[in-house]
Design a protein around this motif. Structure first.
Motif, mmCIF file in Angstrom:
data_model
loop_
_atom_site.group_PDB
_atom_site.id
_atom_site.type_symbol
_atom_site.label_atom_id
_atom_site.label_comp_id
_atom_site.label_asym_id
_atom_site.label_seq_id
_atom_site.Cartn_x
_atom_site.Cartn_y
_atom_site.Cartn_z
ATOM 1 N N ILE A 154 0.902 -1.198 0.029
ATOM 2 C CA ILE A 154 -0.003 0.041 -0.049
ATOM 3 C C ILE A 154 1.014 1.169 -0.102
ATOM 4 N N LEU A 155 1.806 1.232 0.873
ATOM 5 C CA LEU A 155 2.711 2.198 0.685
ATOM 6 C C LEU A 155 3.485 2.649 -0.376
ATOM 7 N N ALA A 156 3.846 1.548 -0.865
ATOM 8 C CA ALA A 156 4.648 1.691 -2.267
ATOM 9 C C ALA A 156 3.676 2.032 -3.658
ATOM 10 N N ARG A 157 2.369 1.752 -3.297
ATOM 11 C CA ARG A 157 1.497 2.531 -4.281
ATOM 12 C C ARG A 157 1.082 3.661 -4.027
ATOM 13 N N ASP A 158 1.165 4.214 -2.894
ATOM 14 C CA ASP A 158 0.884 5.421 -2.495
ATOM 15 C C ASP A 158 2.171 6.551 -2.577
ATOM 16 N N GLY A 159 3.372 5.778 -2.907
ATOM 17 C CA GLY A 159 4.492 6.449 -2.921
ATOM 18 C C GLY A 159 4.797 7.159 -1.290
ATOM 19 N N ILE A 160 4.600 6.465 -0.259
ATOM 20 C CA ILE A 160 4.742 6.963 1.062
ATOM 21 C C ILE A 160 5.977 5.888 1.544
ATOM 22 N N THR A 161 6.851 6.549 2.409
ATOM 23 C CA THR A 161 7.995 5.624 2.868
ATOM 24 C C THR A 161 7.638 5.235 4.339
ATOM 25 N N GLU A 162 7.961 4.304 4.885
ATOM 26 C CA GLU A 162 7.812 4.122 6.207
ATOM 27 C C GLU A 162 8.333 4.949 7.372
ATOM 28 N N GLN A 163 9.394 5.672 7.120
ATOM 29 C CA GLN A 163 9.704 6.967 7.948
ATOM 30 C C GLN A 163 8.442 7.915 7.820
ATOM 31 N N GLN A 164 8.173 8.134 6.657
ATOM 32 C CA GLN A 164 6.985 9.256 6.470
ATOM 33 C C GLN A 164 5.970 8.792 7.083
ATOM 34 N N LEU A 165 5.549 7.576 7.157
ATOM 35 C CA LEU A 165 4.221 6.987 7.936
ATOM 36 C C LEU A 165 4.472 6.957 9.346
ATOM 37 N N THR A 166 5.761 6.725 9.747
ATOM 38 C CA THR A 166 6.121 6.661 11.278
ATOM 39 C C THR A 166 5.911 8.397 11.880
ATOM 40 N N GLU A 167 6.447 9.313 11.067
ATOM 41 C CA GLU A 167 6.288 10.348 11.333
ATOM 42 C C GLU A 167 4.757 11.182 11.576
ATOM 43 N N LYS A 168 4.160 10.925 10.458
ATOM 44 C CA LYS A 168 3.003 11.309 10.200
ATOM 45 C C LYS A 168 1.972 10.927 11.370
ATOM 46 N N PHE A 169 2.075 9.576 11.790
ATOM 47 C CA PHE A 169 1.125 9.037 12.901
ATOM 48 C C PHE A 169 1.753 8.882 14.351
ATOM 49 N N LYS A 170 2.951 9.318 14.415
ATOM 50 C CA LYS A 170 3.934 9.288 15.339
ATOM 51 C C LYS A 170 3.730 8.030 16.275
ATOM 52 N N LEU A 171 4.229 7.014 15.149
ATOM 53 C CA LEU A 171 4.208 5.482 15.665
ATOM 54 C C LEU A 171 5.490 5.045 16.541
ATOM 55 N N LYS A 172 5.307 4.609 17.473
ATOM 56 C CA LYS A 172 6.321 4.388 18.292
ATOM 57 C C LYS A 172 7.386 3.093 17.713
ATOM 58 N N GLU A 173 8.612 3.032 18.381
ATOM 59 C CA GLU A 173 9.535 2.104 17.738
ATOM 60 C C GLU A 173 9.048 0.891 17.624
ATOM 61 N N GLY A 174 9.094 -0.143 16.773
ATOM 62 C CA GLY A 174 8.848 -1.448 16.872
ATOM 63 C C GLY A 174 7.329 -1.724 16.217
ATOM 64 N N ARG A 184 -4.639 -1.600 11.853
ATOM 65 C CA ARG A 184 -5.298 -0.015 11.848
ATOM 66 C C ARG A 184 -4.746 0.542 10.499
ATOM 67 N N LEU A 185 -3.194 0.712 10.422
ATOM 68 C CA LEU A 185 -2.666 1.387 9.267
ATOM 69 C C LEU A 185 -3.431 0.765 8.072
ATOM 70 N N ILE A 186 -3.377 -0.437 7.957
ATOM 71 C CA ILE A 186 -4.019 -0.857 6.684
ATOM 72 C C ILE A 186 -5.429 -0.557 6.484
ATOM 73 N N ASN A 187 -6.278 -0.699 7.313
ATOM 74 C CA ASN A 187 -7.777 -0.207 7.299
ATOM 75 C C ASN A 187 -7.751 1.324 6.967
ATOM 76 N N LEU A 188 -6.828 1.910 7.356
ATOM 77 C CA LEU A 188 -6.878 3.550 7.289
ATOM 78 C C LEU A 188 -6.386 3.974 5.884
ATOM 79 N N LEU A 189 -5.469 3.210 5.437
ATOM 80 C CA LEU A 189 -4.849 3.551 4.082
ATOM 81 C C LEU A 189 -5.496 2.714 2.841
ATOM 82 N N MET A 190 -6.357 2.033 3.201
ATOM 83 C CA MET A 190 -6.946 1.096 1.986
ATOM 84 C C MET A 190 -8.013 2.199 1.527
#
Length: 190
Positions: A154-174, A184-190
């Protein structure tokens, strides 16, 4: 009357001897006709499948006298750490399939057995519930890996990196290891 264990042993012995005959045939570079002539001259049979135990040993002895090499039986399993009792425990076969699907070594299953059951190796687990616990843990791991792969698509399709996703949603390490977060991320980005 043979007991089932004895029957398996005889069948295994037959299989090993037939394999040794065919390996010796390759060593001697015998074509089909020469091979069958050799069998006939020793046993009166033209197929190794028709030989009894005494005839198989006679064929092997003759082939070795002709120069075929006797190879020591390999004790190394296909996969390092593969349990010795894999063929006799169906749940171990399930574990092997799960490990193969994820391309994980047997040491991964051993670590689960150690952590969940306090037993060093998965091959030493005797209680069905212990084996089932390892299967369940591997299933959870398969699920996590599948969800992470889906999210990465999904991220590749939308041109988003994991780092960008982590920063946007303030995801915790791991976060990549947490099923709830992945779902939740899959459902949100679908």
């Amino acid at each position: 009357m043979n007991t089932p264990a004895k029957g398996r042993t005889e069948k295994d012995q037959r299989t090993r001897e037939l394999a040794a005959i065919h390996a010796a045939r390759r060593d001697l570079a015998l074509d089909d006709e020469s091979y069958r002539d050799l069998l006939w001259s020793i046993t009166g049979q033209r197929s190794a499948a028709d030989l009894n135990a005494r005839q198989r040993r006679a064929v092997l002895d003759q082939m070795r006298r002709l120069g075929a090499k006797q190879r020591p039986r390999k004790r190394v399993a296909q996969h390092p750490g593969r349990p010795h009792n894999l063929d006799s425990v169906a749940q171990l076969q399930k574990i092997e399939a799960q490990l193969a699907d994820m391309r994980l070594p047997w040491s991964y299953a051993d670590a689960i057995a150690r952590q969940q059951c306090g037993i060093e190796r998965v091959a030493w687990l005797k209680e069905p519930q212990h084996l089932q616990a390892v299967i369940a843990a591997l299933h959870v791991e398969q699920k996590k890996r599948g969800m992470l792969a889906q999210l990465r698509e999904i991220l590749a399709r939308d041109g988003i990196t994991e780092q960008q996703l982590t920063e946007k949603f303030k995801l915790k390490e791991g976060w990549q290891r947490r099923r709830v977060t992945l779902n939740r991320l899959i459902n949100l980005l679908m």
